[in-house]
Design a protein around this motif. Structure first.
Motif, PDB file in Angstrom:
ATOM      1  N   UNK A 168      -0.370  -9.980  -6.703  1.00 14.65           N
ATOM      2  CA  UNK A 168      -1.179  -9.628  -7.861  1.00 14.65           C
ATOM      3  C   UNK A 168      -1.129 -10.774  -8.859  1.00 14.65           C
TER       4      UNK A 168
ATOM      5  N   UNK B  47      -0.186   6.687 -10.260  1.00 16.60           N
ATOM      6  CA  UNK B  47       1.113   6.080 -10.545  1.00 16.60           C
ATOM      7  C   UNK B  47       1.188   5.641 -12.005  1.00 16.60           C
TER       8      UNK B  47
ATOM      9  N   UNK C 115       7.650  -5.773 -13.391  1.00 19.26           N
ATOM     10  CA  UNK C 115       6.956  -4.491 -13.403  1.00 19.26           C
ATOM     11  C   UNK C 115       7.822  -3.477 -12.651  1.00 19.26           C
TER      12      UNK C 115
ATOM     13  N   UNK D  99      -3.597  -8.756   0.391  1.00 23.07           N
ATOM     14  CA  UNK D  99      -2.598  -7.836   0.915  1.00 23.07           C
ATOM     15  C   UNK D  99      -2.416  -8.091   2.403  1.00 23.07           C
TER      16      UNK D  99
ATOM     17  N   UNK E  19      12.298  -7.477  -3.766  1.00 20.71           N
ATOM     18  CA  UNK E  19      11.350  -8.573  -3.645  1.00 20.71           C
ATOM     19  C   UNK E  19      11.813  -9.665  -4.608  1.00 20.71           C
TER      20      UNK E  19
ATOM     21  N   UNK F 210      -3.976   9.269  -5.131  1.00 22.38           N
ATOM     22  CA  UNK F 210      -2.595   8.968  -5.515  1.00 22.38           C
ATOM     23  C   UNK F 210      -2.629   8.288  -6.884  1.00 22.38           C
TER      24      UNK F 210
ATOM     25  N   UNK G   7      -4.883   5.055  -6.196  1.00 20.81           N
ATOM     26  CA  UNK G   7      -5.041   4.599  -4.810  1.00 20.81           C
ATOM     27  C   UNK G   7      -5.901   5.603  -4.060  1.00 20.81           C
TER      28      UNK G   7
ATOM     29  N   UNK H 295      -3.126  -5.901 -13.818  1.00 24.30           N
ATOM     30  CA  UNK H 295      -2.758  -6.557 -12.572  1.00 24.30           C
ATOM     31  C   UNK H 295      -3.942  -6.512 -11.614  1.00 24.30           C
TER      32      UNK H 295
ATOM     33  N   UNK I 265       8.149  -4.725  -7.210  1.00 29.09           N
ATOM     34  CA  UNK I 265       7.632  -6.022  -7.625  1.00 29.09           C
ATOM     35  C   UNK I 265       8.744  -7.061  -7.694  1.00 29.09           C
ATOM     36  N   UNK I 266       8.353  -8.310  -7.427  1.00 27.58           N
ATOM     37  CA  UNK I 266       9.220  -9.423  -7.744  1.00 27.58           C
ATOM     38  C   UNK I 266       9.159  -9.701  -9.239  1.00 27.58           C
TER      39      UNK I 266
ATOM     40  N   UNK J 136      -5.398  -7.406  -7.864  1.00 29.78           N
ATOM     41  CA  UNK J 136      -4.969  -7.675  -6.500  1.00 29.78           C
ATOM     42  C   UNK J 136      -5.646  -8.935  -5.978  1.00 29.78           C
TER      43      UNK J 136
ATOM     44  N   UNK K 215      -5.017  -1.167 -10.674  1.00 28.89           N
ATOM     45  CA  UNK K 215      -4.292  -0.995 -11.923  1.00 28.89           C
ATOM     46  C   UNK K 215      -5.260  -0.995 -13.108  1.00 28.89           C
TER      47      UNK K 215
ATOM     48  N   UNK L  52       8.437   0.588 -11.289  1.00 28.21           N
ATOM     49  CA  UNK L  52       7.838   1.865 -10.930  1.00 28.21           C
ATOM     50  C   UNK L  52       8.451   2.981 -11.762  1.00 28.21           C
TER      51      UNK L  52
ATOM     52  N   UNK M 185       2.548 -11.997  -9.285  1.00 33.68           N
ATOM     53  CA  UNK M 185       3.575 -11.074  -8.826  1.00 33.68           C
ATOM     54  C   UNK M 185       3.395 -10.781  -7.348  1.00 33.68           C
TER      55      UNK M 185
ATOM     56  N   UNK N  37       1.595   2.769   3.061  1.00 30.99           N
ATOM     57  CA  UNK N  37       0.471   3.051   2.169  1.00 30.99           C
ATOM     58  C   UNK N  37       0.790   4.293   1.335  1.00 30.99           C
ATOM     59  N   UNK N  38       0.537   4.189   0.033  1.00 25.15           N
ATOM     60  CA  UNK N  38       0.789   5.311  -0.860  1.00 25.15           C
ATOM     61  C   UNK N  38       2.180   5.325  -1.447  1.00 25.15           C
ATOM     62  N   UNK N  39       3.091   4.557  -0.873  1.00 26.33           N
ATOM     63  CA  UNK N  39       4.445   4.477  -1.433  1.00 26.33           C
ATOM     64  C   UNK N  39       4.468   3.583  -2.668  1.00 26.33           C
ATOM     65  N   UNK N  40       5.521   3.718  -3.456  1.00 25.15           N
ATOM     66  CA  UNK N  40       5.637   2.911  -4.670  1.00 25.15           C
ATOM     67  C   UNK N  40       5.735   1.437  -4.307  1.00 25.15           C
ATOM     68  N   UNK N  41       5.260   0.613  -5.223  1.00 29.18           N
ATOM     69  CA  UNK N  41       5.392  -0.838  -5.089  1.00 29.18           C
ATOM     70  C   UNK N  41       6.689  -1.296  -5.732  1.00 29.18           C
TER      71      UNK N  41
ATOM     72  N   UNK O 159       3.555   2.681 -14.000  1.00 26.34           N
ATOM     73  CA  UNK O 159       4.514   1.596 -13.973  1.00 26.34           C
ATOM     74  C   UNK O 159       4.708   1.113 -15.408  1.00 26.34           C
TER      75      UNK O 159
END
Lengths: 113, 112
Positions: free
Chosen positions: A36, B33, B43, A49, A4, B31, B95, A44, A103-104, A46, B103, B45, A90, A97-101, B35
């Motif tokens: 974000x 996480x 940021x 989305x 990103x 879920x 999540x 962060x 970030x830029x 939101x 967060x 992961x 960001x 859904x549920x996967x890691x983000x 970071x």
């Protein structure tokens, strides 16, 4: 590799002016996309989305973002900024859904009176 | 609105010491996480956790790091022997099935 990119590191805008923050992604398929905001010393939050459907997404605090598949972009906009919008923004993406983000690098917005 | 809570907000430790960063995710979320954000950088992961096990981890998450959900409410990140380069803001996130990622406000870790 998934990535990103936020091309603008800093943007300065006058209060009341419009704001557009750029975000480009590189993924195998259209990812889930997020914006974000981070105020100094804060976490962060939101803003909005995009998962699918309408390509113009409305968020909180008067922000909106437009998904453009042809440009692999998800730019954030606000018609009239307020001094309280000064923060770091960001863009992020996830495969599902549920996967890691991912970030830029962030865009820091300064608002001039 | 429910929120993710992280403690402490700031932790200072000496190089080589163990630290545990604590998080209380939102109660019905599934879920979890971690970071991190090194000052002035993006940021990144670290790890995701689902169904009481790690579901994914990054290259950063080496043997010095571990996560645990000891009692069904807390979610902890342990760094066994801290290094100077571990200094960063660490964010916990959770999540739910029908809610976006939330967060916490982060723990600023300073390793001296």
């Amino acid at each position: 590799a998934q990535s990103v990119t936020q091309p603008d590191i800093h943007i300065t805008v006058s209060e009341g002016a419009s704001l557009e923050l750029r975000c480009n992604y590189s993924y195998g398929a259209t990812p889930y996309l997020f914006w974000y905001v981070q105020s100094p010393g804060q976490g962060l939050q939101l803003l909005l989305k995009y998962f699918s459907g309408d390509t113009l997404v409305q968020g909180i605090k008067g922000f909106e973002a437009e998904f453009k598949r042809s440009q692999s972009s998800f730019n954030l906009r606000k018609p009239s900024v307020h001094w309280s919008d000064a923060a770091e923004y960001f863009c992020a993406a996830a495969r599902a859904a549920g996967n890691k983000l991912t970030f830029g690098g962030g865009t820091r917005v300064l608002v001039k009176p | 609105e429910p929120e993710v809570t992280q403690t402490p907000s700031h932790q200072v430790t000496q190089m080589g010491q163990e630290v545990i960063l604590r998080c209380v995710p939102i109660s019905n979320h599934l879920y979890f996480y971690w970071y991190r954000q090194i000052l002035g950088q993006k940021v990144e992961f670290l790890v995701s956790f689902y169904n009481n096990e790690i579901s994914e981890k990054s290259e950063i998450f080496d043997d010095q790091f571990s996560v645990e959900r000891p009692d069904g409410s807390n979610f902890t990140l342990k760094i066994r022997s801290t290094k100077l380069e571990d200094s960063a803001m660490y964010f916990c996130a959770s999540l739910g099935l029908r809610s976006p990622l939330h967060f916490g406000n982060g723990t600023r870790l300073t390793v001296t």
